[in-house]
Design an enzyme around this catalytic site. Sequence first.
Site, PDB file in Angstrom:
ATOM      1  N   LYS A  22      36.790  62.466   7.899  1.00  0.00           N
ATOM      2  CA  LYS A  22      36.978  62.035   9.297  1.00  0.00           C
ATOM      3  C   LYS A  22      37.354  60.552   9.363  1.00  0.00           C
ATOM      4  CE  LYS A  22      33.246  60.800  12.081  1.00  0.00           C
ATOM      5  NZ  LYS A  22      33.364  59.512  12.731  1.00  0.00           N
ATOM      6  N   ASN A  23      36.554  59.713   8.704  1.00  0.00           N
ATOM      7  CA  ASN A  23      36.762  58.274   8.889  1.00  0.00           C
ATOM      8  C   ASN A  23      38.032  57.752   8.210  1.00  0.00           C
ATOM      9  OD1 ASN A  23      34.566  58.240  10.521  1.00  0.00           O
ATOM     10  ND2 ASN A  23      33.159  57.359   9.011  1.00  0.00           N
ATOM     11  N   ARG A  91      35.904  55.885  19.381  1.00  0.00           N
ATOM     12  CA  ARG A  91      35.738  54.523  18.888  1.00  0.00           C
ATOM     13  C   ARG A  91      36.963  54.071  18.066  1.00  0.00           C
ATOM     14  NH1 ARG A  91      32.511  50.595  18.711  1.00  0.00           N
ATOM     15  NH2 ARG A  91      32.534  49.252  16.896  1.00  0.00           N
ATOM     16  N   CYS A 115      29.623  56.863  18.984  1.00  0.00           N
ATOM     17  CA  CYS A 115      28.248  57.346  18.942  1.00  0.00           C
ATOM     18  C   CYS A 115      27.273  56.306  19.463  1.00  0.00           C
ATOM     19  CB  CYS A 115      27.871  57.676  17.500  1.00  0.00           C
ATOM     20  SG  CYS A 115      28.341  59.324  17.032  1.00  0.00           S
ATOM     21  N   ARG A 120      27.803  47.768  18.978  1.00  0.00           N
ATOM     22  CA  ARG A 120      28.795  47.808  17.896  1.00  0.00           C
ATOM     23  C   ARG A 120      29.933  46.858  18.259  1.00  0.00           C
ATOM     24  NH1 ARG A 120      29.768  54.047  16.571  1.00  0.00           N
ATOM     25  NH2 ARG A 120      30.764  53.232  14.692  1.00  0.00           N
ATOM     26  N   PRO A 121      29.722  45.552  18.024  1.00  0.00           N
ATOM     27  CA  PRO A 121      30.737  44.571  18.398  1.00  0.00           C
ATOM     28  C   PRO A 121      32.015  44.737  17.579  1.00  0.00           C
ATOM     29  CG  PRO A 121      29.011  43.539  17.081  1.00  0.00           C
ATOM     30  CD  PRO A 121      28.583  44.951  17.316  1.00  0.00           C
ATOM     31  N   ILE A 122      33.138  44.209  18.106  1.00  0.00           N
ATOM     32  CA  ILE A 122      34.383  44.213  17.322  1.00  0.00           C
ATOM     33  C   ILE A 122      34.891  42.778  17.150  1.00  0.00           C
ATOM     34  CG2 ILE A 122      35.062  46.587  17.895  1.00  0.00           C
ATOM     35  CD1 ILE A 122      37.153  45.294  19.826  1.00  0.00           C
ATOM     36  N   ASP A 123      33.941  41.831  17.197  1.00  0.00           N
ATOM     37  CA  ASP A 123      34.323  40.420  17.088  1.00  0.00           C
ATOM     38  C   ASP A 123      35.075  40.105  15.796  1.00  0.00           C
ATOM     39  OD1 ASP A 123      31.618  41.040  16.107  1.00  0.00           O
ATOM     40  OD2 ASP A 123      31.653  38.984  15.371  1.00  0.00           O
ATOM     41  N   GLN A 124      34.760  40.807  14.701  1.00  0.00           N
ATOM     42  CA  GLN A 124      35.427  40.507  13.425  1.00  0.00           C
ATOM     43  C   GLN A 124      36.885  40.997  13.422  1.00  0.00           C
ATOM     44  OE1 GLN A 124      33.874  38.477  11.078  1.00  0.00           O
ATOM     45  NE2 GLN A 124      32.499  38.392  12.853  1.00  0.00           N
ATOM     46  N   ASP A 303      25.499  56.620   7.395  1.00  0.00           N
ATOM     47  CA  ASP A 303      25.749  57.891   8.083  1.00  0.00           C
ATOM     48  C   ASP A 303      24.856  59.020   7.548  1.00  0.00           C
ATOM     49  OD1 ASP A 303      28.310  57.055   9.626  1.00  0.00           O
ATOM     50  OD2 ASP A 303      28.603  56.388   7.578  1.00  0.00           O
ATOM     51  N   ARG A 395      32.572  66.860  16.460  1.00  0.00           N
ATOM     52  CA  ARG A 395      33.357  65.622  16.402  1.00  0.00           C
ATOM     53  C   ARG A 395      33.713  65.287  14.958  1.00  0.00           C
ATOM     54  NH1 ARG A 395      30.505  60.828  17.954  1.00  0.00           N
ATOM     55  NH2 ARG A 395      32.217  60.112  16.658  1.00  0.00           N
TER      56      ARG A 395
HETATM   57  N1  EPU Z   1      30.160  44.600  12.975  1.00  0.00           N
HETATM   58  C1  EPU Z   1      30.166  43.418  13.633  1.00  0.00           C
HETATM   59  N2  EPU Z   1      31.366  42.980  14.126  1.00  0.00           N
HETATM   60  C2  EPU Z   1      32.518  43.671  13.986  1.00  0.00           C
HETATM   61  C3  EPU Z   1      32.488  44.906  13.299  1.00  0.00           C
HETATM   62  C4  EPU Z   1      31.286  45.353  12.796  1.00  0.00           C
HETATM   63  O1  EPU Z   1      29.148  42.755  13.799  1.00  0.00           O
HETATM   64  O2  EPU Z   1      33.559  43.224  14.446  1.00  0.00           O
HETATM   65  C5  EPU Z   1      28.892  45.108  12.427  1.00  0.00           C
HETATM   66  C6  EPU Z   1      28.461  46.421  13.096  1.00  0.00           C
HETATM   67  O3  EPU Z   1      27.747  46.174  14.294  1.00  0.00           O
HETATM   68  C7  EPU Z   1      27.613  47.057  12.025  1.00  0.00           C
HETATM   69  C8  EPU Z   1      28.317  46.611  10.735  1.00  0.00           C
HETATM   70  O4  EPU Z   1      29.089  45.467  11.071  1.00  0.00           O
HETATM   71  O5  EPU Z   1      26.340  46.508  12.052  1.00  0.00           O
HETATM   72  C9  EPU Z   1      29.222  47.662  10.114  1.00  0.00           C
HETATM   73  O6  EPU Z   1      30.139  48.161  11.088  1.00  0.00           O
HETATM   74  P1  EPU Z   1      31.548  48.779  10.694  1.00  0.00           P
HETATM   75  O7  EPU Z   1      32.602  48.009  11.396  1.00  0.00           O
HETATM   76  O8  EPU Z   1      31.629  48.923   9.220  1.00  0.00           O
HETATM   77  O9  EPU Z   1      31.455  50.198  11.340  1.00  0.00           O
HETATM   78  P2  EPU Z   1      32.586  50.900  12.149  1.00  0.00           P
HETATM   79  O10 EPU Z   1      33.912  50.610  11.558  1.00  0.00           O
HETATM   80  O11 EPU Z   1      32.373  50.667  13.598  1.00  0.00           O
HETATM   81  C10 EPU Z   1      32.679  53.057  10.667  1.00  0.00           C
HETATM   82  C11 EPU Z   1      32.495  54.506  10.958  1.00  0.00           C
HETATM   83  C12 EPU Z   1      31.035  54.799  11.178  1.00  0.00           C
HETATM   84  C13 EPU Z   1      30.232  54.338   9.979  1.00  0.00           C
HETATM   85  C14 EPU Z   1      30.518  52.865   9.668  1.00  0.00           C
HETATM   86  C15 EPU Z   1      29.859  52.380   8.400  1.00  0.00           C
HETATM   87  C16 EPU Z   1      34.526  54.978  12.161  1.00  0.00           C
HETATM   88  C17 EPU Z   1      35.175  55.220  13.470  1.00  0.00           C
HETATM   89  N3  EPU Z   1      33.227  54.831  12.164  1.00  0.00           N
HETATM   90  O12 EPU Z   1      32.218  52.394  11.837  1.00  0.00           O
HETATM   91  O13 EPU Z   1      30.946  56.211  11.290  1.00  0.00           O
HETATM   92  O14 EPU Z   1      28.863  54.492  10.259  1.00  0.00           O
HETATM   93  O15 EPU Z   1      31.935  52.672   9.528  1.00  0.00           O
HETATM   94  O16 EPU Z   1      30.302  53.111   7.312  1.00  0.00           O
HETATM   95  O17 EPU Z   1      35.200  54.943  11.140  1.00  0.00           O
HETATM   96  C18 EPU Z   1      30.002  58.243  11.878  1.00  0.00           C
HETATM   97  O18 EPU Z   1      30.894  58.781  11.193  1.00  0.00           O
HETATM   98  O19 EPU Z   1      29.031  58.889  12.349  1.00  0.00           O
HETATM   99  C19 EPU Z   1      30.090  56.820  12.143  1.00  0.00           C
HETATM  100  C20 EPU Z   1      29.376  56.213  13.081  1.00  0.00           C
END
Ligand code: EPU
Length: 411
Positions: A22-23, A91, A115, A120-124, A303, A395
Amino acid sequence: MDKLVIKGGQTLLGSVKVSGAKNSAIALIPATLLSDTSSVLDNVPRIRDVFIYLEILKNMGVKYTFNQNQLIIDPNGLHSFPSPHLANQLRASYYLMGVMLAKFRHAVVRSPGGCEIGLRPIDQHLKGFRAMGAKVQFKDNSYHLTATHLHGAHIYLDEVSVGATMNIMLAATLAEGLTIIENAAKEPEVIDLAVLLNTMGALIKGAGTDTIRIKGVKKLHGCHHTVIPDRLEAGTFMIAAAATKGKVTIGQIIPKHLEPLSAKLREMGVTIQEKDESIIVTGHPKYTPVDVKTLPYPGFPTDLQPLFTILLTQAEGTSLVSEHVHLSRFSHIPPLMKMGANIRLEGRTAIIHGPTTLIGTDLYTEDLRTAAALVIAALIAKEETTITGWRQIERGYEQFLLKLQSLGVEI
Ligand code: EPU
């Protein structure tokens, strides 16, 4: 129809084939829009997140055909930004920021949904885009990104983020000059995206390490690519086999991607036999407690934490589970306690005392991995469990119920 009724005391026996990740798929699909010619993706899972993505693309003018697990995407008609209503449902719609910014130097994307696992910020992601010359504004619940000159940059991520690493990679492929991402995520899905982009003509090196270098190119072309197997689906069946004390061959996988889980299962006393493209998991009547800390890959995957917690309720003694990726990912604990589990939550750590006989009851969830975890809990419980909200599973898991039924389970 949204209620799943599961009889307790069942054992998984047989073999199962794992679908595409999925991811990976939800990053590869938008990535194909970077070209003007068609791409073919094989092993695409038929799951709701993929169908929502395709709905978003259709709305943007993109044509596709999706037969069995082969997806052909023709990005030629791409004419608009994603509809806010649709983008909000997924997302991973945030990958359209990187893609549109690279292709048109302009993107408008609704703030992402997903979820319920905490903030879940996207600041990075945004920090990366800004470093590459983009102006970012947040208005009307959407991100507006514009770059008159999208250029390479040296970006150090403050968090190891899968999403930010992939989004910056997407934008950097068509930027001018060299982008270096430091403290990059090393997940197999990041490598899969790099392989796809390189097949499309990008110049990416270092994916799978914490430094990724992307030399921008002028144009990308369509390609043919096969999505990697879903390590999280594989892990789900491994934990289910161990928890139900069954024996399951999990096929069509890359065993190396499961190492963080296999190591912990072995430590508990589960028998794991690795083959080239499969793993045989054999459960036993008694398990040793273990401590688990979730971390970015190659650490233990966040996960699988809710699912592994179910298994730990069956270990003889006290186990600790610390969540270090999504800090509030504990929505499985209240339903588990309702089933009689002896768990205490202290900050980001769950303290689990086992073994406990779980008792079937009425449960509710709004989260994908919690839903899968509760199915496993229901399988090992006494009596019957009803799970409302179980469709979250659709999903991220292709034909989950059918696969469980093929392993002898009555649902
Ligand atoms: N984070 C920040 N700022 C950012 C991005 C992330 O602080 O700009 C923090 C997050 O809050 C978290 C950590 O960094 O604490 C890791 O977040 P990451 O960005 O790696 O997660 P993601 O890309 O939002 C994906 C998967 C998730 C999975 C995580 C970790 C997708 C859409 N989602 O999320 O999958 O848990 O990587 O491997 O690809 C799931 O499949 O159930 C799921 C939630």
